[in-house]
Scaffold this motif. Structure first.
Motif, PDB file in Angstrom:
ATOM      1  N   GLY A   1      10.295 125.445 111.666  1.00  0.00           N
ATOM      2  CA  GLY A   1      10.953 126.026 110.494  1.00  0.00           C
ATOM      3  C   GLY A   1       9.941 126.175 109.377  1.00  0.00           C
ATOM      4  N   VAL A   2       9.768 127.391 108.859  1.00  0.00           N
ATOM      5  CA  VAL A   2       8.746 127.637 107.843  1.00  0.00           C
ATOM      6  C   VAL A   2       9.392 128.211 106.588  1.00  0.00           C
ATOM      7  N   HIS A   3       9.062 127.596 105.467  1.00  0.00           N
ATOM      8  CA  HIS A   3       9.543 128.052 104.158  1.00  0.00           C
ATOM      9  C   HIS A   3       8.331 128.385 103.298  1.00  0.00           C
ATOM     10  N   SER A   4       8.425 129.486 102.567  1.00  0.00           N
ATOM     11  CA  SER A   4       7.334 129.884 101.676  1.00  0.00           C
ATOM     12  C   SER A   4       7.721 129.563 100.236  1.00  0.00           C
ATOM     13  N   ASN A   5       6.948 128.691  99.612  1.00  0.00           N
ATOM     14  CA  ASN A   5       7.134 128.371  98.199  1.00  0.00           C
ATOM     15  C   ASN A   5       6.264 129.350  97.423  1.00  0.00           C
ATOM     16  N   THR A   6       6.899 130.310  96.771  1.00  0.00           N
ATOM     17  CA  THR A   6       6.152 131.403  96.133  1.00  0.00           C
ATOM     18  C   THR A   6       5.851 131.142  94.661  1.00  0.00           C
TER      19      THR A   6
ATOM     20  N   GLY B   1       9.320 120.982 110.382  1.00  0.00           N
ATOM     21  CA  GLY B   1       9.469 121.738 109.142  1.00  0.00           C
ATOM     22  C   GLY B   1       8.146 121.875 108.425  1.00  0.00           C
ATOM     23  N   ILE B   2       7.883 123.075 107.926  1.00  0.00           N
ATOM     24  CA  ILE B   2       6.629 123.361 107.238  1.00  0.00           C
ATOM     25  C   ILE B   2       6.923 124.138 105.960  1.00  0.00           C
ATOM     26  N   VAL B   3       6.262 123.752 104.868  1.00  0.00           N
ATOM     27  CA  VAL B   3       6.360 124.497 103.617  1.00  0.00           C
ATOM     28  C   VAL B   3       4.960 124.996 103.270  1.00  0.00           C
TER      29      VAL B   3
ATOM     30  N   GLU C   1      14.823 121.107  96.689  1.00  0.00           N
ATOM     31  CA  GLU C   1      15.436 122.247  97.381  1.00  0.00           C
ATOM     32  C   GLU C   1      14.801 122.429  98.763  1.00  0.00           C
ATOM     33  N   GLU C   2      13.476 122.326  98.839  1.00  0.00           N
ATOM     34  CA  GLU C   2      12.780 122.473 100.119  1.00  0.00           C
ATOM     35  C   GLU C   2      13.149 121.353 101.081  1.00  0.00           C
ATOM     36  N   ARG C   3      13.266 120.132 100.561  1.00  0.00           N
ATOM     37  CA  ARG C   3      13.704 119.009 101.412  1.00  0.00           C
ATOM     38  C   ARG C   3      15.096 119.275 101.972  1.00  0.00           C
ATOM     39  N   GLY C   4      15.970 119.811 101.125  1.00  0.00           N
ATOM     40  CA  GLY C   4      17.336 120.132 101.552  1.00  0.00           C
ATOM     41  C   GLY C   4      17.364 121.196 102.634  1.00  0.00           C
ATOM     42  N   ILE C   5      16.580 122.257 102.439  1.00  0.00           N
ATOM     43  CA  ILE C   5      16.514 123.341 103.428  1.00  0.00           C
ATOM     44  C   ILE C   5      16.054 122.785 104.777  1.00  0.00           C
ATOM     45  N   MET C   6      15.002 121.993 104.764  1.00  0.00           N
ATOM     46  CA  MET C   6      14.445 121.452 106.011  1.00  0.00           C
ATOM     47  C   MET C   6      15.376 120.419 106.647  1.00  0.00           C
TER      48      MET C   6
ATOM     49  N   ASP D   1      14.870 130.120 104.081  1.00  0.00           N
ATOM     50  CA  ASP D   1      14.896 130.168 102.610  1.00  0.00           C
ATOM     51  C   ASP D   1      16.171 129.552 102.041  1.00  0.00           C
ATOM     52  N   GLY D   2      16.995 128.967 102.922  1.00  0.00           N
ATOM     53  CA  GLY D   2      18.222 128.330 102.472  1.00  0.00           C
ATOM     54  C   GLY D   2      19.418 129.264 102.404  1.00  0.00           C
ATOM     55  N   SER D   3      19.216 130.553 102.638  1.00  0.00           N
ATOM     56  CA  SER D   3      20.318 131.518 102.568  1.00  0.00           C
ATOM     57  C   SER D   3      21.161 131.459 103.852  1.00  0.00           C
TER      58      SER D   3
END
Length: 142
Positions: free
Chosen positions: A35-40, A82-84, A61-66, A10-12
């Motif tokens: 790497g999995v990010h959830s866009n809520t 990387g997966i969103v 932001e998601e591109r940056g995290i990945m 989540d970038g934290s």
């Protein structure tokens, strides 16, 4: 077939600590890291299916995290994907992805943000949800 370790991102700082632990596990077991990010920001209806978002639909932001995660993982000579996910609730989205047999997740690593008791009552704890609902072993990193 190599082992697949899913890391919730989540970038934290805490998710990056989780990524560091996943890298450590991957080195020992010759695993790849997903790497999995959830866009809520999606409707409640999409949470049922938790669709994967194509890279062209990722936010900056998601591109940056990945990107940060990918560089960290590949620096250690480990494969990274990387997966969103587009959904409504991180815990549900991440667990749905991890529990889907097609994704072949062998282990989950998630950083705990430690929001504390008052916030957990209202928001729930994503790491706690994943711990109890995922079928794969879960490591929570503080």
């Amino acid at each position: 077939m190599s082992k697949r370790i899913m890391v919730c991102l989540d970038g934290s700082k805490n998710s990056l600590r989780g990524l560091d632990k996943a890298i450590s596990f991957a080195k020992k077991s010759d695993a790849e890291i997903i790497g999995v990010h959830s866009n809520t920001s999606f409707s409640a209806f999409s949470a049922v299916r938790a669709p994967l978002l194509p890279e062209k639909k990722w936010t900056n932001e998601e591109r940056g995290i990945m990107s940060v995660a990918q560089k960290k993982v590949e620096k250690n000579k480990i494969n990274f994907k990387g997966i969103v996910i587009g959904g409504h609730s991180s815990g549900i989205d991440l667990t749905t992805f991890a529990n889907n047999p097609k994704n072949e997740i062998d282990q989950i690593v998630i950083g705990s943000r430690g929001m504390g008791f008052p916030k957990e009552i209202f928001f729930g704890s994503t790491s706690n949800f994943v711990l109890h609902k995922a079928k794969s072993p879960v490591t929570i990193v503080k």
